[in-house]
Scaffold this active site. Structure first.
Site, PDB file in Angstrom:
ATOM      1  N   ASN A 161      43.865  35.672  36.790  1.00 36.43           N
ATOM      2  CA  ASN A 161      42.738  36.459  37.290  1.00 36.43           C
ATOM      3  C   ASN A 161      43.130  37.877  37.713  1.00 36.43           C
ATOM      4  O   ASN A 161      42.302  38.780  37.699  1.00 36.43           O
ATOM      5  CB  ASN A 161      42.067  35.733  38.466  1.00 36.43           C
ATOM      6  N   GLN A 189      39.213  31.801  34.019  1.00 38.36           N
ATOM      7  CA  GLN A 189      39.125  33.137  33.432  1.00 38.36           C
ATOM      8  C   GLN A 189      39.107  33.094  31.906  1.00 38.36           C
ATOM      9  O   GLN A 189      38.892  34.115  31.259  1.00 38.36           O
ATOM     10  CB  GLN A 189      40.286  34.022  33.921  1.00 38.36           C
ATOM     11  N   SER A 209      34.275  27.719  36.163  1.00 41.16           N
ATOM     12  CA  SER A 209      33.391  28.238  37.202  1.00 41.16           C
ATOM     13  C   SER A 209      32.278  29.066  36.564  1.00 41.16           C
ATOM     14  O   SER A 209      32.555  29.974  35.776  1.00 41.16           O
ATOM     15  CB  SER A 209      34.230  29.114  38.142  1.00 41.16           C
ATOM     16  N   HIS A 211      30.204  31.320  37.856  1.00 45.61           N
ATOM     17  CA  HIS A 211      29.960  32.717  38.247  1.00 45.61           C
ATOM     18  C   HIS A 211      30.959  33.705  37.661  1.00 45.61           C
ATOM     19  O   HIS A 211      30.825  34.912  37.847  1.00 45.61           O
ATOM     20  CB  HIS A 211      29.876  32.859  39.772  1.00 45.61           C
ATOM     21  N   CYS A 336      43.936  42.538  51.269  1.00 47.01           N
ATOM     22  CA  CYS A 336      44.379  43.538  52.258  1.00 47.01           C
ATOM     23  C   CYS A 336      44.659  42.836  53.580  1.00 47.01           C
ATOM     24  O   CYS A 336      43.887  42.012  54.011  1.00 47.01           O
ATOM     25  CB  CYS A 336      43.288  44.574  52.463  1.00 47.01           C
TER      26      CYS A 336
HETATM   27  N1  PLP Z   1      40.792  29.914  39.591  1.00 46.11           N
HETATM   28  C1  PLP Z   1      40.763  31.187  39.191  1.00 46.11           C
HETATM   29  C2  PLP Z   1      41.742  31.667  38.167  1.00 46.11           C
HETATM   30  C3  PLP Z   1      39.851  32.075  39.746  1.00 46.11           C
HETATM   31  O1  PLP Z   1      39.825  33.346  39.345  1.00 46.11           O
HETATM   32  C4  PLP Z   1      38.949  31.579  40.723  1.00 46.11           C
HETATM   33  C5  PLP Z   1      38.014  32.491  41.391  1.00 46.11           C
HETATM   34  O2  PLP Z   1      38.385  33.556  41.870  1.00 46.11           O
HETATM   35  C6  PLP Z   1      38.996  30.238  41.090  1.00 46.11           C
HETATM   36  C7  PLP Z   1      39.944  29.435  40.502  1.00 46.11           C
HETATM   37  C8  PLP Z   1      38.032  29.664  42.101  1.00 46.11           C
HETATM   38  O3  PLP Z   1      36.749  29.579  41.504  1.00 46.11           O
HETATM   39  P1  PLP Z   1      35.414  29.260  42.323  1.00 46.11           P
HETATM   40  O4  PLP Z   1      34.960  30.542  42.900  1.00 46.11           O
HETATM   41  O5  PLP Z   1      34.444  28.750  41.299  1.00 46.11           O
HETATM   42  O6  PLP Z   1      35.728  28.229  43.324  1.00 46.11           O
END
Ligand code: PLP
Length: 565
Positions: A161, A189, A209, A211, A336
């Site tokens: 990510n 991702q 996920s 969103h 941060c």
């Molecule tokens: N794994 C990765 C690589 C992510 O980027 C994220 C979200 O930032 C998550 C897991 C967690 O996802 P969720 O917001 O659906 O719990």
């Protein structure tokens, strides 16, 4: 043209119009409970079935299961719990099991935190091992091969990510072939960007996920390979075939279904080649704007949607602030902490020095980001760089903006000294008594509510208080690159750090006009208002929630930042 140029799609995305419509319908005409056997229930069930069928086709689920849930954090918990419960049962039966829980050093925190949590809660006390990555973020396969026989569960991600680095899943599978470890692959991702055919791999669990791909927050999916051990995290009414109880989030699932339909047959998403081109444009623009740009993303081994960069001469907080003022939303590659950006653990794991990882920023476009947005982003990036250069040329040292030849705009830390890190990057050393970013972000305790003017009340306030002095307490560069609502366009720019210079002349006024301070979030302006009131200037006010909550006051002509047509 939107006010926001949203380039933080790895954090979350907007929702597709089709997804919103589908969610609306699921809350309107098809509001039934999919477990009900009457017609309303059957209509809801049809949506549930259709979304699942699409997901199964797109992801090659085969004879595995695809469970709807609240998102990837839940999917990760469920997978970890399932693997560890199975391990515990095997041990109780006296069977030999692996004893190490392995996770990639660049995994999302949800993974190592879940491993620690469930390892402790289940009383297993297994060794938890972070698998190192190389400078491109690729897992150390030799080390994984050596661990494979003793590994009980291995957790890796399909794509990172922060950097977009795409893992070598085939290489990982080969490294695991010498053992019986269960394998979790975080595919959050990857969805919509990498084609996946899960059942033809040895992946046991794959969380997704909604969103991160234009569906709403609070909906996700977990793939579970046929025969992989499974223990429900949530138990109750037996929904999702008993694998995840609780009435399904039908608006979310319907919206996800609409997104998956676009992936399967729609035109919303851009090809990899188009996304590569978009990223190239951004790189070209950033390189023109900031000639010392360093790219932290392994471009040929990463998602075309992600770019992680460091500008050695500018700290990440500064870039974020200036970009945000210009309407470009990006994120720091790292969280941060109280006083300064912590080095990103992902970039640290890739071997980047602290100065480079703590100043990294992530620019992530969405799979549906269009060329108009990219072109606007490029032009605004160059405007931001020009404003920063101007501040530098104006000798912004007095504002604490420029240190050691580096641009470190930060009016939250006035007069901070600087030390130079390897590579000539200025790090701030905050003297006691100055406002730190964390303090700035913390809500002001016990502020007189009469100080705060909400954005909705602003037009009436200004009509009632003709002659109000409006003061933007942000840094001059933020002020220079931002567009203001017409009602605030007459603002003076007096950064918080220089307020003390203006206060005596205000206090000396025979008739004190109202003074309305504003900033991005309302915190700096609240500090300014509180200070003035403490000095018995009773008619000091702050725009509550700052410009962030006042965007609706921007009129149409003011929204475009001179973006290309
Ligand atoms: N794994 C990765 C690589 C992510 O980027 C994220 C979200 O930032 C998550 C897991 C967690 O996802 P969720 O917001 O659906 O719990």
């Amino acid at each position: 043209m939107k006010t926001d140029i949203y380039l933080d799609s790895n954090a979350t995305t907007d929702t597709l119009p089709a997804a919103r419509e589908a969610a609306n319908r699921a809350m309107g005409d098809t509001y039934g409970n999919p477990s009900s056997i009457h017609s309303a229930g059957l209509r809801a069930r049809a949506i549930l079935n259709d979304t699942r069928a699409r997901a199964c086709r797109l992801l090659g689920v085969g004879s595995g299961a695809l469970v709807f849930n609240s998102g990837a954090t839940e999917g990760i918990q469920t997978a970890v719990l399932s693997a560890l419960c199975s391990l515990r049962e095997q041990r109780a039966r006296g069977e030999r099991t692996g004893s190490i829980l392995v996770y990639g050093a660049t995994e999302h925190k949800a993974v190592p935190e879940s491993l620690k949590h469930w390892n402790r809660v289940l009383g297993l006390h297994l060794e938890i091992h972070a698998l190192p990555v190389n400078g491109c973020g690729m897992h150390n396969l030799a080390e994984l091969r050596a661990l494979a026989a003793d590994a009980a569960l291995v957790c890796t991600m399909a794509a990172n990510n922060e950097t977009g680095a795409v893992s070598d899943l085939e290489g990982i599978a080969a490294a695991l072939s010498g053992g019986n470890a269960l394998w979790l692959v975080d595919c959050v991702q990857a969805l919509g960007k990498i084609s996946l055919h899960l059942s033809s791999t040895r992946i046991d669990y794959a969380p997704f996920s909604g969103h991160k791909l234009y569906a709403p927050k609070g909906v996700g999916m977990l793939y579970v390979r046929a025969d992989a051990p499974f223990t429900p995290l949530i138990i109750g009414g037996g929904q999702e075939n008993g694998m995840r109880s609780g009435t399904e989030n039908m608006p979310g699932i319907a919206a996800l279904g609409a997104v998956l339909a676009e992936l399967e047959e729609g035109g919303s998403f851009r090809s990899c080649a188009q996304l590569e081109q978009a990223r190239e444009k951004l790189i070209a623009s950033l390189s023109r704007a900031f000639p010392d740009l360093m790219i932290n993303t392994p471009l040929d081994q990463s998602l075309p949607t992600t770019l992680n960069v460091t500008v050695p001469s500018i700290d990440s907080g500064t870039l974020l602030d200036v970009f945000d003022a210009a309407g470009i939303r990006i994120s720091a590659g790292s969280a941060c902490s109280a006083a300064k950006a912590l080095p990103s653990y992902v970039l640290k794991a890739m071997g980047l020095p602290d100065w480079r990882s703590s100043n990294a920023v992530r620019i992530s476009i969405g799979a549906a980001t269009d060329d108009v947005t990219i072109d606007s982003a490029c032009s605004r990036i160059e405007q931001c760089a020009a404003a920063l250069r101007m501040a530098f040329d104006d000798g912004a040292h007095a504002d604490g903006i420029v240190r050691n030849g580096a641009t470190c705009l930060d009016d939250h830390l006035p007069h901070a000294d600087a030390v130079t890190a390897p590579g000539g990057v200025a790090n701030k050393v905050e003297p006691a008594g100055y406002t730190t970013k964390a303090q700035e972000q913390a809500p002001h305790a016990k502020v007189d509510p009469s100080l705060q003017i909400g954005a909705a009340a602003l037009p009436d306030f200004l009509k009632l208080h003709v002659g109000t002095v409006i003061v933007d307490v942000r840094d001059p560069v933020e002020h220079a690159v931002s567009r203001l609502p017409t009602s605030l366009s007459s603002a003076l720019n007096i950064p918080l750090s220089r307020l003390a210079e203006a206060v005596p002349s205000w206090l000396a006024l025979p008739e004190r006009p109202p003074i309305l301070f504003f900033c991005r979030s309302g915190n700096r302006s609240t500090a300014a208002g509180v200070l003035l009131r403490q000095l018995s200037y009773a008619s000091a006010f702050s725009l509550d929630g700052g410009l962030a909550l006042a965007a609706h006051l921007l009129d149409a002509t003011n929204k475009t930042y001179g973006d290309p047509a």
